[in-house]
Enzyme design. Structure first.
Site, PDB file in Angstrom:
ATOM      1  N   SER A  50      -4.203  12.062  -4.690  1.00 53.99           N
ATOM      2  CA  SER A  50      -3.717  12.385  -3.443  1.00 53.99           C
ATOM      3  C   SER A  50      -2.637  13.374  -3.556  1.00 53.99           C
ATOM      4  CB  SER A  50      -2.462  10.826  -3.906  1.00 53.99           C
ATOM      5  OG  SER A  50      -1.772  11.116  -5.342  1.00 53.99           O
ATOM      6  N   ASP A  84      -6.581  11.670  -1.128  1.00 53.43           N
ATOM      7  CA  ASP A  84      -6.602  10.424  -0.571  1.00 53.43           C
ATOM      8  C   ASP A  84      -4.440  10.534  -0.520  1.00 53.43           C
ATOM      9  OD1 ASP A  84      -6.353   8.114  -1.128  1.00 53.43           O
ATOM     10  OD2 ASP A  84      -5.724   7.577  -2.498  1.00 53.43           O
ATOM     11  N   GLU A 136      -5.966   4.546   8.041  1.00 53.96           N
ATOM     12  CA  GLU A 136      -5.444   3.397   8.455  1.00 53.96           C
ATOM     13  C   GLU A 136      -4.446   3.128   9.518  1.00 53.96           C
ATOM     14  OE1 GLU A 136      -2.860   2.766   4.602  1.00 53.96           O
ATOM     15  OE2 GLU A 136      -1.815   1.695   5.162  1.00 53.96           O
ATOM     16  N   HIS A 211      -6.463  -0.672  -0.261  1.00 50.90           N
ATOM     17  CA  HIS A 211      -5.970   0.408  -1.254  1.00 50.90           C
ATOM     18  C   HIS A 211      -5.214  -1.012  -1.731  1.00 50.90           C
ATOM     19  CE1 HIS A 211      -6.491   4.522  -0.062  1.00 50.90           C
ATOM     20  NE2 HIS A 211      -7.380   3.970   1.669  1.00 50.90           N
ATOM     21  N   GLY A 212      -4.355   0.040  -3.594  1.00 47.44           N
ATOM     22  CA  GLY A 212      -3.044  -1.544  -3.855  1.00 47.44           C
ATOM     23  C   GLY A 212      -4.191  -2.376  -4.931  1.00 47.44           C
ATOM     24  N   ASN A 233      -9.707   1.109  -4.062  1.00 48.71           N
ATOM     25  CA  ASN A 233      -9.040   2.116  -4.427  1.00 48.71           C
ATOM     26  C   ASN A 233      -8.173   1.660  -5.881  1.00 48.71           C
ATOM     27  OD1 ASN A 233     -10.216   4.224  -2.644  1.00 48.71           O
ATOM     28  ND2 ASN A 233      -7.746   4.385  -1.337  1.00 48.71           N
ATOM     29  N   THR A 236      -2.474   3.109  -9.891  1.00 50.36           N
ATOM     30  CA  THR A 236      -1.553   2.620 -11.079  1.00 50.36           C
ATOM     31  C   THR A 236      -1.959   1.713 -12.212  1.00 50.36           C
ATOM     32  OG1 THR A 236      -0.227   1.743  -9.044  1.00 50.36           O
ATOM     33  CG2 THR A 236       0.241   0.626 -10.797  1.00 50.36           C
TER      34      THR A 236
HETATM   35  O1  G3H Z   1      -4.952   4.686  -2.098  1.00 46.28           O
HETATM   36  C1  G3H Z   1      -4.790   4.889  -2.929  1.00 46.28           C
HETATM   37  C2  G3H Z   1      -4.484   3.566  -4.117  1.00 46.28           C
HETATM   38  O2  G3H Z   1      -4.196   2.779  -3.197  1.00 46.28           O
HETATM   39  C3  G3H Z   1      -3.804   2.696  -5.324  1.00 46.28           C
HETATM   40  O3  G3H Z   1      -2.666   1.785  -5.226  1.00 46.28           O
HETATM   41  O4  G3H Z   1      -1.711   2.588  -7.445  1.00 46.28           O
HETATM   42  O5  G3H Z   1      -1.996  -0.190  -6.744  1.00 46.28           O
HETATM   43  O6  G3H Z   1      -3.383   0.710  -7.534  1.00 46.28           O
HETATM   44  P1  G3H Z   1      -2.899   0.775  -7.000  1.00 46.28           P
HETATM   45 ZN    ZN Z   2      -3.763   3.842  -1.093  1.00 46.51          ZN
END
Ligand code: G3H
Ligand code: ZN
Length: 286
Positions: A50, A84, A136, A211-212, A233, A236
């Site tokens: 990123s 990213d 996005e 994402h997330g 993706n 965390t």
């Molecule tokens: O672009 C990266 C991801 O969206 C990571 O999200 O850290 O919540 O797994 P995350």
């Molecule tokens: Zn992301």
């Protein structure tokens, strides 16, 4: 194995009605752990860096990129490199020479027409360099430590008709969709809007990206992949594994000074996390 491309991995995953896993890397230990975990799961993988991670590395892309390319070329599974959540033009210009086959350009914080205009410029620049580009629409919350938006706020979720126009007019190769996941969750408790995903999949011709994903439980991820998500993706979850293992090691060995001991524990915890998510969700099995 030679470095592959994100476009190739996503296209193959989508054709097989599955998704490719894309993990965010920050340190060399992340690189090694993601590749080891993917090899144990016998699955291809995307290593993604990123713009925030580049900032952490004092603005230098190449040291981590060169390490990732070298590790990827020695991997037993196909590996691609992706930039990213970038907004920086200099980073976009460096991407291809640094070994990246793709970028995610993130102007989702802007109103629709400004997001579209900025993304269209980025698409032209990316395609001129042979890069596959993701953008996005709707805003997936929780970035940069900010609190997530109210999921019902206007623009918080991706609207299918707006997304159709956005894809057509921007020329993006893939779209990150806001369907209920939030960045940086440390509990796996997110529930996704599967009805919205179904409408997005029926409307759009490009691969969709979630994402997330660290905050999304396995069964929700499996349903999202079945519903049309082609790239998942995850960031965390790796940092939770790394930090937890280092904290445990140092707690058990309060006099430890050799970084190799606790970094080994952290790296192994990340590799197990990669293998568990990839096999648990059934991402791009070989
Ligand atoms: O672009 C990266 C991801 O969206 C990571 O999200 O850290 O919540 O797994 P995350
Ligand atoms: Zn992301």
């Amino acid at each position: 194995m030679p470095l592959t491309t994100t476009g190739e991995l996503v296209t193959r995953a989508r054709a097989a009605r599955t998704a490719v896993a894309a993990f965010n890397i920050i340190t060399l230990e992340h690189v090694e752990a993601v590749i080891t975990g993917a090899e144990r799961a016998a699955a291809p993988v995307v290593l993604q860096v990123s713009e925030n991670a580049v900032r952490f590395r004092e603005g230098r892309l190449l040291p981590l990129a060169r390490a990732a390319v070298t590790a990827a070329e020695r991997a037993a599974v196909p590996v691609a490199l992706h930039l990213d959540h970038i907004r920086s033009d200099p980073l976009l210009r460096q991407a291809a020479d640094a070994g990246f086959s793709s970028v995610m350009y993130d102007a989702s914080h802007l109103p629709y027409h400004e997001n579209l205009a900025a993304t269209r410029v980025a698409v032209d620049r990316a395609h001129a360099r042979g890069l596959w580009i993701e953008a996005e629409l709707g805003e997936i919350g929780g970035k940069d430590g900010r609190a997530p938006r109210d999921a019902h706020a206007p623009g918080a979720r991706t609207d299918p008709a707006e997304a159709d126009a956005f894809v057509t007019h921007s020329g993006v190769d893939a779209l990150a969709v806001a369907i209920g996941s939030v960045h940086a969750m440390t509990t796996r408790t997110a529930s996704l809007d599967h009805a919205l995903l179904e409408r997005l999949t029926a409307t759009l011709d490009v691969p969709l990206v979630l994402h997330g994903s660290s905050g999304v439980p396995d069964e929700e991820l499996r349903a999202a992949v079945a519903g049309g998500i082609a790239k998942v993706n995850i960031g965390t979850a790796l940092n939770q594994a790394l930090t937890g293992a280092i904290r445990a090691h140092l707690g058990a060995h309060p006099d430890a000074v050799d970084a190799r001991a606790y970094l080994s524990a952290g790296r192994e915890a990340m590799a197990r996390t990669v293998e568990r998510i990839v096999t648990g969700v059934g991402l791009s099995p070989a």
